[in-house]
Design an enzyme around this catalytic site. Structure first.
Site, PDB file in Angstrom:
ATOM      1  N   LYS A  21      -0.852  -8.388  -2.900  1.00  0.00           N
ATOM      2  CA  LYS A  21      -2.143  -7.695  -2.831  1.00  0.00           C
ATOM      3  C   LYS A  21      -1.910  -6.218  -3.122  1.00  0.00           C
ATOM      4  O   LYS A  21      -1.035  -5.596  -2.534  1.00  0.00           O
ATOM      5  CB  LYS A  21      -2.769  -7.871  -1.444  1.00  0.00           C
ATOM      6  N   THR A  22      -2.717  -5.697  -4.044  1.00  0.00           N
ATOM      7  CA  THR A  22      -2.547  -4.309  -4.478  1.00  0.00           C
ATOM      8  C   THR A  22      -3.798  -3.488  -4.143  1.00  0.00           C
ATOM      9  O   THR A  22      -4.911  -4.018  -4.043  1.00  0.00           O
ATOM     10  CB  THR A  22      -2.329  -4.244  -6.004  1.00  0.00           C
ATOM     11  N   ILE A  44     -24.118  -2.448  -7.319  1.00  0.00           N
ATOM     12  CA  ILE A  44     -25.027  -3.337  -8.053  1.00  0.00           C
ATOM     13  C   ILE A  44     -24.244  -4.084  -9.135  1.00  0.00           C
ATOM     14  O   ILE A  44     -23.164  -3.650  -9.559  1.00  0.00           O
ATOM     15  CB  ILE A  44     -26.209  -2.561  -8.686  1.00  0.00           C
ATOM     16  N   GLY A  45     -24.807  -5.198  -9.572  1.00  0.00           N
ATOM     17  CA  GLY A  45     -24.114  -6.072 -10.515  1.00  0.00           C
ATOM     18  C   GLY A  45     -23.610  -5.361 -11.752  1.00  0.00           C
ATOM     19  O   GLY A  45     -22.445  -5.531 -12.165  1.00  0.00           O
ATOM     20  N   ASN A  46     -24.447  -4.536 -12.368  1.00  0.00           N
ATOM     21  CA  ASN A  46     -24.048  -3.862 -13.610  1.00  0.00           C
ATOM     22  C   ASN A  46     -22.859  -2.933 -13.376  1.00  0.00           C
ATOM     23  O   ASN A  46     -21.927  -2.886 -14.178  1.00  0.00           O
ATOM     24  CB  ASN A  46     -25.239  -3.078 -14.168  1.00  0.00           C
ATOM     25  N   ASP A  85       0.835  -1.207   0.000  1.00  0.00           N
ATOM     26  CA  ASP A  85       0.000   0.000   0.000  1.00  0.00           C
ATOM     27  C   ASP A  85       0.867   1.253   0.000  1.00  0.00           C
ATOM     28  O   ASP A  85       0.915   1.995   0.986  1.00  0.00           O
ATOM     29  CB  ASP A  85      -0.934  -0.022   1.217  1.00  0.00           C
ATOM     30  N   LYS A 126     -12.427  -4.457  -3.212  1.00  0.00           N
ATOM     31  CA  LYS A 126     -13.605  -4.392  -2.324  1.00  0.00           C
ATOM     32  C   LYS A 126     -14.810  -3.799  -3.034  1.00  0.00           C
ATOM     33  O   LYS A 126     -15.408  -2.796  -2.599  1.00  0.00           O
ATOM     34  CB  LYS A 126     -13.312  -3.595  -1.053  1.00  0.00           C
TER      35      LYS A 126
HETATM   36  O1  S5P Z   1     -10.593  -6.683   7.118  1.00  0.00           O
HETATM   37  C1  S5P Z   1      -9.692  -6.259   6.412  1.00  0.00           C
HETATM   38  C2  S5P Z   1      -9.679  -6.502   5.019  1.00  0.00           C
HETATM   39  C3  S5P Z   1      -8.596  -6.075   4.271  1.00  0.00           C
HETATM   40  S1  S5P Z   1      -8.521  -6.584   2.632  1.00  0.00           S
HETATM   41  N1  S5P Z   1      -8.628  -5.589   6.952  1.00  0.00           N
HETATM   42  C4  S5P Z   1      -7.572  -5.147   6.197  1.00  0.00           C
HETATM   43  O2  S5P Z   1      -6.628  -4.579   6.769  1.00  0.00           O
HETATM   44  N2  S5P Z   1      -7.554  -5.354   4.828  1.00  0.00           N
HETATM   45  C5  S5P Z   1      -6.456  -4.843   3.981  1.00  0.00           C
HETATM   46  O3  S5P Z   1      -5.244  -5.485   4.387  1.00  0.00           O
HETATM   47  C6  S5P Z   1      -6.205  -3.353   4.078  1.00  0.00           C
HETATM   48  O4  S5P Z   1      -6.916  -2.664   3.070  1.00  0.00           O
HETATM   49  C7  S5P Z   1      -4.686  -3.244   3.879  1.00  0.00           C
HETATM   50  O5  S5P Z   1      -4.396  -3.165   2.491  1.00  0.00           O
HETATM   51  C8  S5P Z   1      -4.147  -4.553   4.393  1.00  0.00           C
HETATM   52  C9  S5P Z   1      -3.559  -4.509   5.794  1.00  0.00           C
HETATM   53  O6  S5P Z   1      -2.427  -3.710   5.831  1.00  0.00           O
HETATM   54  P1  S5P Z   1      -1.507  -3.584   7.134  1.00  0.00           P
HETATM   55  O7  S5P Z   1      -0.483  -2.552   6.753  1.00  0.00           O
HETATM   56  O8  S5P Z   1      -2.368  -3.157   8.278  1.00  0.00           O
HETATM   57  O9  S5P Z   1      -0.889  -4.958   7.359  1.00  0.00           O
END
Ligand code: S5P
Length: 279
Positions: A62-63, A99-101, A40, A95
């Site tokens: 994860k991005t 809605i679906g569309n 992040d 995340k």
């Molecule tokens: O419940 C959640 C779901 C997600 S996807 N809690 C989270 O922290 N995340 C993500 O995981 C959040 O958006 C961030 O990218 C990462 C946690 O980062 P950290 O620096 O706290 O380890």
């Protein structure tokens, strides 16, 4: 058949037909890593440098592609090159929640074209099953997989109780595309109706809120250790962000490498203890 908690990642890979789930489990087994790094940071150069350093120790990157200020599409190509060089899968933590569309458009189009390059993405179950219909219309033909946010790591999360149960039911009804959950524990047996059984079900559980050195971040995040997450709560993948790249956007590659090695080792040890084998 041993319970899922006692099965190896490679045994489980054989039971999955969704290509993204299968590839993730195979990567975990091949690299002996259940570590996903969450990158992040807001600059392309930091993003790529961190991933190149942690690449050997992870199964998944994860991005949050929308936080990168100097984004252009070449970043995606460079990320894909790194994923081949270091053998990891890609998870855009988008995340979706509409809605679906709309989610189908957000997933396929716009600046990021997430479905083109992200093996896995995730969605909030809040709109109901139509969010899965929308996303799967784009992702299923491309062999992608979806995780539903059944729980969150943050203090005061509303994703509890009957909300979590409904999330699991939505997943059960869409097992071709929904490969698992973002959650804090295994979801086996959650939300079963009378006469239903979760035998044979194997949803992957990817768990954020993992840290070895601190318990929170002052903004609601709550951290548990890899041991608590993998051994005690039965989760499959630990997601670690700032615990690995620190407060300085990963400026010191040796420090980032050391943390990645440390989290990989802790996550794997907890898994070996869970399955009762050092295989
Ligand atoms: O419940 C959640 C779901 C997600 S996807 N809690 C989270 O922290 N995340 C993500 O995981 C959040 O958006 C961030 O990218 C990462 C946690 O980062 P950290 O620096 O706290 O380890």
């Amino acid at each position: 058949m041993a319970s899922i908690l006692k099965q190896t990642y490679s045994q489980r890979a054989a039971n999955h037909t969704n290509p993204a789930a299968k590839a993730l489990l195979e990567t975990i087994a091949r690299k002996r890593s259940n570590l996903c790094v969450s990158v992040d940071v807001t600059k392309k150069a930091d993003f790529l440098r961190i991933i190149d350093v942690v690449g050997p120790y992870i199964c998944l990157v994860k991005t949050h592609v929308d936080v990168i200020e100097d984004f252009d599409y070449s970043l995606v190509e460079q990320l894909q090159e790194l994923s081949v060089k270091h053998d990891f899968q890609i998870f855009e933590d988008r995340k979706f929640a509409d809605i679906g569309n709309t989610v189908a458009l957000q997933y396929s189009s716009g600046v990021y074209k997430i479905a083109q390059w992200s093996h896995i993405t995730n969605a909030h179950p809040v709109p109901g099953p139509s969010i899965i219909t929308g996303l799967s219309s784009v992702g299923l033909p491309l062999g992608r997989g979806l995780l539903l946010l059944a729980e969150m790591s943050t203090k005061g999360s509303l994703a509890v109780g009957s909300y979590t149960e409904e999330a699991v039911r939505m997943a059960r009804a869409n097992r071709d595309f929904v490969i698992g959950f973002i959650a804090q524990r295994r979801m086996d047996g959650i939300g079963l109706r009378d006469g239903e059984s979760s035998a044979g079900e194997d949803f992957l559980v990817l768990t954020p809120g993992v840290g070895l050195d601190v318990k929170g971040d002052g903004m609601g995040q709550q951290y548990r250790t890899p041991r608590e997450v993998v051994l005690e709560s039965g989760c499959d993948v630990i997601i670690v962000g700032r615990g690995i790249y620190g407060k300085d956007n990963g400026a010191n590659p040796d420090a980032v490498r050391a943390q990645a090695e440390r989290y990989r080792a802790e996550g794997w040890k907890a898994y070996q203890e869970r399955i009762g084998s050092s295989a």
